[in-house]
Structure formats: structure tokens, C-alpha cells
Design a protein around this motif. Sequence first.
Motif, mmCIF file in Angstrom:
data_model
loop_
_atom_site.group_PDB
_atom_site.id
_atom_site.type_symbol
_atom_site.label_atom_id
_atom_site.label_comp_id
_atom_site.label_asym_id
_atom_site.label_seq_id
_atom_site.Cartn_x
_atom_site.Cartn_y
_atom_site.Cartn_z
ATOM 1 N N SER A 40 0.530 -1.237 -0.004
ATOM 2 C CA SER A 40 -0.411 -0.073 0.265
ATOM 3 C C SER A 40 0.949 1.420 0.030
ATOM 4 O O SER A 40 -0.057 2.322 -0.613
ATOM 5 N N GLN A 41 1.820 1.293 0.658
ATOM 6 C CA GLN A 41 3.274 2.268 0.970
ATOM 7 C C GLN A 41 3.541 2.774 -0.240
ATOM 8 O O GLN A 41 3.260 3.909 -1.183
ATOM 9 N N ASP A 42 3.302 1.315 -1.242
ATOM 10 C CA ASP A 42 4.172 1.527 -2.526
ATOM 11 C C ASP A 42 3.173 2.125 -3.632
ATOM 12 O O ASP A 42 3.835 3.098 -4.712
ATOM 13 N N GLU A 43 2.056 1.484 -3.720
ATOM 14 C CA GLU A 43 1.138 2.606 -4.552
ATOM 15 C C GLU A 43 0.497 4.005 -3.821
ATOM 16 O O GLU A 43 -0.250 4.646 -4.644
ATOM 17 N N GLY A 44 1.451 4.365 -2.555
ATOM 18 C CA GLY A 44 1.282 5.557 -2.387
ATOM 19 C C GLY A 44 -0.751 5.032 -1.469
ATOM 20 O O GLY A 44 -1.366 6.923 -1.821
ATOM 21 N N LYS A 45 -0.880 4.674 -1.208
ATOM 22 C CA LYS A 45 -2.394 4.457 -0.242
ATOM 23 C C LYS A 45 -2.154 5.126 0.848
ATOM 24 O O LYS A 45 -0.921 3.416 2.179
ATOM 25 N N GLN A 46 -2.912 5.148 2.109
ATOM 26 C CA GLN A 46 -2.807 5.274 3.177
ATOM 27 C C GLN A 46 -3.586 4.368 3.603
ATOM 28 O O GLN A 46 -5.222 4.678 3.440
ATOM 29 N N LEU A 47 -3.913 3.466 4.287
ATOM 30 C CA LEU A 47 -4.810 2.624 5.204
ATOM 31 C C LEU A 47 -5.700 3.265 5.878
ATOM 32 O O LEU A 47 -5.068 3.450 7.189
ATOM 33 N N ASP A 48 -6.962 2.601 5.927
ATOM 34 C CA ASP A 48 -7.348 3.511 6.511
ATOM 35 C C ASP A 48 -7.808 2.327 7.915
ATOM 36 O O ASP A 48 -8.228 2.242 9.076
ATOM 37 N N LEU A 49 -7.867 0.741 7.703
ATOM 38 C CA LEU A 49 -8.493 -0.264 8.729
ATOM 39 C C LEU A 49 -7.612 -1.668 7.714
ATOM 40 O O LEU A 49 -8.080 -1.542 6.822
ATOM 41 N N ILE A 50 -6.872 -2.351 8.947
ATOM 42 C CA ILE A 50 -6.806 -3.696 8.471
ATOM 43 C C ILE A 50 -7.778 -4.802 9.105
ATOM 44 O O ILE A 50 -7.801 -4.489 10.098
ATOM 45 N N VAL A 51 -8.080 -5.782 8.668
ATOM 46 C CA VAL A 51 -8.997 -6.841 8.784
ATOM 47 C C VAL A 51 -8.024 -7.957 9.217
ATOM 48 O O VAL A 51 -7.664 -8.599 8.023
ATOM 49 N N TRP A 52 -8.303 -9.063 10.318
ATOM 50 C CA TRP A 52 -8.008 -9.965 10.459
ATOM 51 C C TRP A 52 -8.927 -11.375 10.528
ATOM 52 O O TRP A 52 -9.674 -10.128 11.180
ATOM 53 N N PRO A 53 -9.077 -12.250 10.043
ATOM 54 C CA PRO A 53 -9.900 -12.928 10.122
ATOM 55 C C PRO A 53 -10.150 -13.163 11.699
ATOM 56 O O PRO A 53 -9.648 -13.033 12.803
ATOM 57 N N GLU A 54 -11.242 -14.077 11.483
ATOM 58 C CA GLU A 54 -11.550 -14.744 12.835
ATOM 59 C C GLU A 54 -10.352 -15.839 13.552
ATOM 60 O O GLU A 54 -10.475 -16.711 12.458
ATOM 61 N N ASP A 55 -10.504 -15.354 14.643
ATOM 62 C CA ASP A 55 -9.267 -17.366 14.934
ATOM 63 C C ASP A 55 -7.878 -16.246 14.729
ATOM 64 O O ASP A 55 -7.042 -17.583 15.077
#
Length: 546
Positions: free
Chosen positions: A280-295
Motif C-alpha cells: 500500500s505504501q508503494d502504491e501511495g495508499k494510506q490504509l484506514d483499517l486492516i482486518v484479520w479473520p476470526e481466530d
Amino acid sequence: MTATTRAASARAGSRRARDEFDPTPWPIALVCAVAGGAAALLAFPPYGMWMLLPVSLALLGAGLLVRSVWVSILVSLAWGAAFFVPLTAWANTYAGTLPWVALGVFEALYVVVFGLLARTVMLRRGLCLSSAVVVSALWVGIETLRSHAPWGGLPWGSSAFALADSSLLNLGPWIGVAGLAFVVALLGQMLLHGALSLLGRRHRGLVGFAGVWPLALAVAAILATVVAPSPPNTAPGDRGTMTVAGVQGSMEKIDPATLAMPDDVFENHLAVTRDTVQQSQDEGKQLDLIVWPEDSTGYDPRQDPWMADQISSASTEAGAPILIGTQVAVGESERLNQSVLYAPDGSTPYAYSKRHPVPFGEFVPMRDFFRSITDKVDLISRDMIAGDEVGVMDMEELDQGHHRVGVLICFEIAYDNLVGDVVRNGAEVVVVQSNNALFGDSHEAIQQVAEAKVMAVVSGRSVVHVSTVGHSAIFTPEGRQLDFVDHWDQGAVLADVPLRTGITPAIAAGPWIAVGLSALGLVGFLAALSSRRRALSPLPRHRGRS
């Protein structure tokens, strides 16, 4: 011809004038049942032949038009078993053959109830528009009952979830899951009426080639939904987008004997997270949220300083919070299934506890009784208890913009009432955390991601569906797929996810579409009971009898 013979002929002619159709011979009825159940199965993922679902219901209807009520029960049970037993084959992965087959047969019993009700209506009212509407409404009522009772129900295999790739889904925001079930059932009734007419089984109303009309209307109705408009209040507004990454770290396969999470689950998700942040940093995007799965953490990282530090460090690198999934012990015999939000500063400002644990998958009702049937119940050593708060995160508190994110865990995406709750509580986007590793190589994962797409359209919200092992996907409110990671692959879904605030008519109506259609079916059934009319042709007479 004697006067007695003439009188008998007149009476027979009078009855024939009121008759609608000939009964289905019982061997053909049973063939219709098995073929119909198989057609229903093929309508769902991974086969995706959704157009077979109305055909399957038409075959069920044809099988019910027998003289014997006992044969109609057998027909309904055969249709239900041919559909539900293979559809729920994923339960065999961890529960074993006996519980899996028991689940399929139990679900088939709902079809038996529908069959008895529908047969009564068709035989007493005949094959007419009003009976078609009542039978379709009864189908909605039985699906609604099956989805919510007993022990919270199981909506797996609901008609709407076969329509992920159908133009009929365009009706979803207007009429909801229950309305889609009604449409599918009504199309099935039209196919039944038309086919019986063309086959010469009807004796009044639509007979012969007039049966082409209901078939043509069914096709025209489906084609018309291609251009069905979206509700005006759910059009893109000024809410913009939110950049979300869903991490699918994958893992070794779960041992069905212990159901223990593999040791590599945490490290895999951490590694994929760091790769995704770099991407995302290479693409110039600023993440707003990262989601991991259940368990995705194996156990609660709030009890492990090293694990918590690793998550916080990854959150700091990303400049965005990470929503993880974990299990939390409660006392000696219970647990919570939780989503926990980790902020870059190491705090955990939000946690959501799953509101709808799955019976026999996450808790065992009447444990002592079912233990006497199978010792598989003890694979679930701690019963999951339900949370009591709707999952909606306010991202403004984390300086991540004025966004509100709805949170659901695993099978909760299949319950329209839970999806409606998060939307009505202000969610502008919905994330779903799932652990499909429990079901191995079965079709459960692809069936669930189809449910996520259907609910995205019905709710008018983007859905970010993230699994430990797949399938993971992001869908827009129109059902367009923005990103996808396949089963057992390692990677991430990453997209600028559209936000919405408008409420679709289906969500605004809440349970009342299902309640209204179910009530219509019940009233129509009771009205049919009061009718003395019988629609089956009379039994053939012996030739030598006067």
C-alpha cells in the motif's frame, strides 16, 4: 344406456368440470423429488446454476400432487434430503458422518412441513394465481422459521443465497431475503402450472398450449430484473471511500480430532500484514483499517505481551488500526468469540462479541441428551455464549475519519436481522471475519462468500469478507467484486471501499416483509381448509360397473 348409467355419467361429468389436474403417479412423484433436490443443490455455489432453483421448486410441487398424503410426505423428505445432506457436507469435516446426516435430515423436515401445507392449498384451491401466491408465501414462512428456530436457526441454503450471480438479486434492496424467496417460489409455481398444461395434465383454466403463457411470463419477469433500478436513497453520496485491507494469512489444515488452531496462524497473518502495508505504501495508499479473520491469533493476545506488541507494531507501521479475531475464556466452561481492535498506540479501544453462536458448531444445546447419541459433542469443550451489543465501531475516536464500521463474525453474515442491526445502527461498511479452515476443502467457504455478496446488495453496504484460508473478497453495495483471494491462498484483499449511509427499503422494513408474507401464507392455508373443493381428477371407474 340406462337411466342409472346416464346419471352416473352426468355426475362424473360434473366433477370433471370442476377438476383442475390429474394426480402424479407415485413413482414419477419420487423421481421429481430426488431430481428437484439435486437441481436445488446445483443452484448454489460452487455450481451456480441459479436458474435451476425455480425448476427444483416446480418439481417439488409436481411431486406433491399425489393422492396419498403419506407419499407426499415421502416426496418432501426425499427432496429435502437430496438438497440439504450434500449442501451441508462441510459439517462432516469436524462433526463426523452421523451428525452431518442428522443435520441434513433435520433441515429436510422443514420441507416436509411445507409440502403438507402446499399440497393442501393446491388440492383444495386448484392451480390458480391465488394458490400460487399462497404456496409461495408458505415457502417464505418455512424458510423464515428454519432460519430462526430452534436455537437461533440456520439460514444455510435459503433461496436468496443462490442468487449471487442472478439478475433477480437486483430486487434485493427492495424486497430483502424473504422477498427474493417469494419471487423464486412464485417462478417455480408458474413453471409448474405451465408444464402441467403443456403435458395435458390440466382440464380447465390454462390447458394445452396455453401453458406457454406462464412459462413466458416467468422468463420475462427474470429478464425485467436486469434493468431493475437501485433505491434512490442508496446512491453514492458524499461519504467517499475507506481504504481497507483484509488479510488472509492461511495456515496448516486443522486437525478435526482436536479442532486446535495450527501454531503458524498468527505468524502467517503478521507476515502478510507487513507485506500488504509495504504494498500500500508503494502504491501511495494510506490504509484506514486492516482486518484479520476470526481466530487469527490462536488465543487472546491481550493475555500475551509479545503477541500484543507485534500487532501494535504492525499497526504503527501501517498508520491504521488492526481488527483481529480471537477467543476469550469465560469461567471454566464458556467462551466469547471476539473481534478486538488494536490501535497504533497499543490500546484496544473496541471489542465486539459474536451475538449469534451457531448451535452444535459453537455451543451444544441439551448437551447431556445429545452426548447420549454421539460423543462428538465433547469436541466443543467450552460453549460459546452470545454477546449483547450490536457491532459498530466509530473510527472517529481513532482519528481515522468520520467512518462507522459494522462488524459481524462468520455465519452471522447469513442472518438478515443481524446485518440489518449493524446498518440501522449507523454502519457505513460491513466487515465479516471468518475461519473457514474448520471446514477443510468443502464448499462451505464459497457458499459463505456468496452470502456476503447477497447481503451487500440487500443492505446497500460494501462488505469486506475476510477468512483465515479463504475465500476472502470485497463487494460493493451493487455486488461488484473489488478484490478476491482464493481458497487456501495466502494474500490480502485491498481496495478503496465505497461508503453508504442510505437505508434500503429491505433494511427499513426489518422483519416485516418476512412476517407479512408468512402471515399471507398462513391465512391462505386456513382459507383453503374451509373449502370443500378438490382439484384432483376422480379415480378411474371399473368398466363393468353401472
